[in-house]
Motif scaffolding. Structure first.
Motif, PDB file in Angstrom:
ATOM      1  N   GLY A 136       0.950  -1.831  -0.071  1.00  0.00           N
ATOM      2  CA  GLY A 136       0.115  -0.210  -0.119  1.00  0.00           C
ATOM      3  C   GLY A 136       0.760   1.662   0.192  1.00  0.00           C
ATOM      4  N   THR A 137       1.315   1.466  -1.009  1.00  0.00           N
ATOM      5  CA  THR A 137       2.853   1.872  -0.417  1.00  0.00           C
ATOM      6  C   THR A 137       2.303   3.347  -1.634  1.00  0.00           C
ATOM      7  N   TYR A 138       2.866   4.991  -1.510  1.00  0.00           N
ATOM      8  CA  TYR A 138       2.315   5.741  -2.693  1.00  0.00           C
ATOM      9  C   TYR A 138       3.485   5.734  -4.374  1.00  0.00           C
ATOM     10  N   THR A 139       2.969   5.932  -4.903  1.00  0.00           N
ATOM     11  CA  THR A 139       3.523   5.095  -6.294  1.00  0.00           C
ATOM     12  C   THR A 139       3.198   6.255  -7.086  1.00  0.00           C
ATOM     13  N   GLN A 140       3.980   6.633  -8.203  1.00  0.00           N
ATOM     14  CA  GLN A 140       3.569   7.420  -8.808  1.00  0.00           C
ATOM     15  C   GLN A 140       2.824   7.286  -9.821  1.00  0.00           C
ATOM     16  N   TYR A 141       2.699   6.345 -10.097  1.00  0.00           N
ATOM     17  CA  TYR A 141       0.810   6.356 -10.862  1.00  0.00           C
ATOM     18  C   TYR A 141       0.897   4.848 -10.143  1.00  0.00           C
ATOM     19  N   ASP A 142      -0.289   4.362 -10.413  1.00  0.00           N
ATOM     20  CA  ASP A 142      -1.300   3.304 -10.062  1.00  0.00           C
ATOM     21  C   ASP A 142      -0.930   2.239 -10.295  1.00  0.00           C
ATOM     22  N   PRO A 143      -0.235   1.477  -9.051  1.00  0.00           N
ATOM     23  CA  PRO A 143       0.438  -0.068  -9.255  1.00  0.00           C
ATOM     24  C   PRO A 143      -0.362  -1.123 -10.708  1.00  0.00           C
ATOM     25  N   ALA A 144      -1.627  -0.681 -11.111  1.00  0.00           N
ATOM     26  CA  ALA A 144      -1.799  -2.011 -11.882  1.00  0.00           C
ATOM     27  C   ALA A 144      -2.052  -0.703 -13.455  1.00  0.00           C
ATOM     28  N   ASP A 145      -1.599   0.265 -13.633  1.00  0.00           N
ATOM     29  CA  ASP A 145      -1.277   0.660 -14.473  1.00  0.00           C
ATOM     30  C   ASP A 145      -0.740   0.470 -14.927  1.00  0.00           C
ATOM     31  N   GLY A 146       0.260  -0.618 -15.721  1.00  0.00           N
ATOM     32  CA  GLY A 146       1.598  -1.392 -16.271  1.00  0.00           C
ATOM     33  C   GLY A 146       1.792  -0.443 -17.831  1.00  0.00           C
ATOM     34  N   PHE A 147       0.646   0.490 -17.944  1.00  0.00           N
ATOM     35  CA  PHE A 147       1.523   0.351 -19.052  1.00  0.00           C
ATOM     36  C   PHE A 147       1.806   2.396 -19.042  1.00  0.00           C
ATOM     37  N   ALA A 148       1.534   2.617 -18.249  1.00  0.00           N
ATOM     38  CA  ALA A 148       2.681   3.796 -17.867  1.00  0.00           C
ATOM     39  C   ALA A 148       3.726   3.574 -16.729  1.00  0.00           C
ATOM     40  N   TRP A 149       3.959   2.810 -15.963  1.00  0.00           N
ATOM     41  CA  TRP A 149       5.232   1.925 -16.142  1.00  0.00           C
ATOM     42  C   TRP A 149       6.176   1.985 -17.526  1.00  0.00           C
ATOM     43  N   ILE A 150       5.316   1.497 -18.307  1.00  0.00           N
ATOM     44  CA  ILE A 150       6.789   1.138 -19.650  1.00  0.00           C
ATOM     45  C   ILE A 150       7.167   2.321 -19.768  1.00  0.00           C
ATOM     46  N   LYS A 151       6.558   3.381 -20.096  1.00  0.00           N
ATOM     47  CA  LYS A 151       6.662   4.659 -20.849  1.00  0.00           C
ATOM     48  C   LYS A 151       7.254   5.440 -19.881  1.00  0.00           C
ATOM     49  N   GLU A 152       7.254   5.075 -18.712  1.00  0.00           N
ATOM     50  CA  GLU A 152       8.267   6.407 -17.728  1.00  0.00           C
ATOM     51  C   GLU A 152       9.077   5.269 -18.192  1.00  0.00           C
ATOM     52  N   THR A 153       9.809   4.334 -17.708  1.00  0.00           N
ATOM     53  CA  THR A 153      10.582   3.100 -18.150  1.00  0.00           C
ATOM     54  C   THR A 153      11.553   3.371 -19.101  1.00  0.00           C
ATOM     55  N   PHE A 154      11.017   3.379 -20.493  1.00  0.00           N
ATOM     56  CA  PHE A 154      11.143   3.913 -21.800  1.00  0.00           C
ATOM     57  C   PHE A 154      11.908   5.056 -22.241  1.00  0.00           C
ATOM     58  N   SER A 155      11.298   5.785 -21.247  1.00  0.00           N
ATOM     59  CA  SER A 155      11.163   7.341 -22.222  1.00  0.00           C
ATOM     60  C   SER A 155      12.693   8.185 -21.153  1.00  0.00           C
ATOM     61  N   ASN A 156      13.646   6.717 -20.575  1.00  0.00           N
ATOM     62  CA  ASN A 156      15.150   7.415 -20.320  1.00  0.00           C
ATOM     63  C   ASN A 156      16.622   6.459 -20.940  1.00  0.00           C
ATOM     64  N   PRO A 157      16.683   6.859 -21.828  1.00  0.00           N
ATOM     65  CA  PRO A 157      17.802   6.712 -22.454  1.00  0.00           C
ATOM     66  C   PRO A 157      18.476   5.242 -21.999  1.00  0.00           C
ATOM     67  N   VAL A 158      18.750   5.835 -21.034  1.00  0.00           N
ATOM     68  CA  VAL A 158      20.007   4.831 -19.854  1.00  0.00           C
ATOM     69  C   VAL A 158      19.417   3.290 -19.929  1.00  0.00           C
TER      70      VAL A 158
END
Length: 227
Positions: A136-158
């Motif tokens: 139950g921790t706070y995260t930038q996006y909803d834990p079930a919003d996998g699409f947002a997490w993919i976008k966030e991760t691969f927006s970083n070139p590193v």
């Protein structure tokens, strides 16, 4: 017990756990492909899995398989190095020098890269999704919003570069491990060895392309679901 105490038994455990992990990667790769075409469809899958009891049980089982596979890999590597002693490099150059695969001679290095990549992947996704939902921790996006997490991760070139390196290492590891597992389990002979090598090469290449396409599509924002 011979599966633990004997060299052959350890190789059997390595082979069985390796095949199970390949099957999981197949499911994971197919699941990721959904994100290329439908944000809603991918998030539905993420929500269905989420932190539900069956997903947690499956994750624990998967973690156990991965740990067993990694531990046995290090044990077998140490055992092989001890058995060869100071002559291990001489043996590598004199026996089948032109036939030993690069991946076969560097499985430990590949394994370390894969383990480091796995830790990064767990941090980027599992920690922010299933773990966050469980505690139950706070995260930038909803834990079930996998699409947002993919976008966030691969927006970083590193992260994109690190994931590409990780996937290449997995490809090398699996192209050797696939046919090696069949050989250990006794489903390979003189005729089928080349066939399993060919099947493994095609299967693993297609599997890794599933992951690579998702990484690059989100990195360059060219997936249909991003249009």
């Amino acid at each position: 017990m011979w599966l633990i105490n004997s060299s052959i038994g350890r190789k059997v455990v390595m082979s069985v756990t390796g095949i199970a992990l390949i099957l999981f990667l197949t499911f994971h790769g197919c699941m990721n492909m959904v994100a290329l075409f439908s944000e809603e469809g991918y998030n539905m899958i993420c929500e269905f899995l989420g932190a539900n009891w069956y997903a947690v049980v499956a994750t624990l089982g998967l973690a156990a398989l991965a740990v067993i596979h990694i531990v046995y890999a290090f044990i077998l590597t140490a055992q092989n190095r001890t058995a060869r002693g100071d002559n291990r490099y001489e043996v590598a150059t004199q026996v089948n020098a032109g036939k030993v695969e690069w991946a076969s001679k560097n499985m430990l290095v590949l394994g370390i890269i894969i383990c480091l990549g796995l830790l990064l992947h767990l941090y980027n996704f599992w920690y922010n999704m299933m773990f966050a939902e469980l505690v139950g921790t706070y995260t930038q996006y909803d834990p079930a919003d996998g699409f947002a997490w993919i976008k966030e991760t691969f927006s970083n070139p590193v992260f994109v570069v690190l994931y590409v390196i990780w996937l290449v290492a997995i490809w090398f590891h699996l192209t050797h491990g696939f046919w090696s597992a069949m050989q250990t389990l006794g489903i390979s002979g003189k005729i089928w060895l080349k066939r399993w090598q060919c099947i493994g090469m095609i299967y693993v290449t297609l599997l890794m392309l599933c992951f690579l396409v998702v990484v690059l599509a989100f990195a360059f924002k060219c997936a249909p679901s991003l249009c």
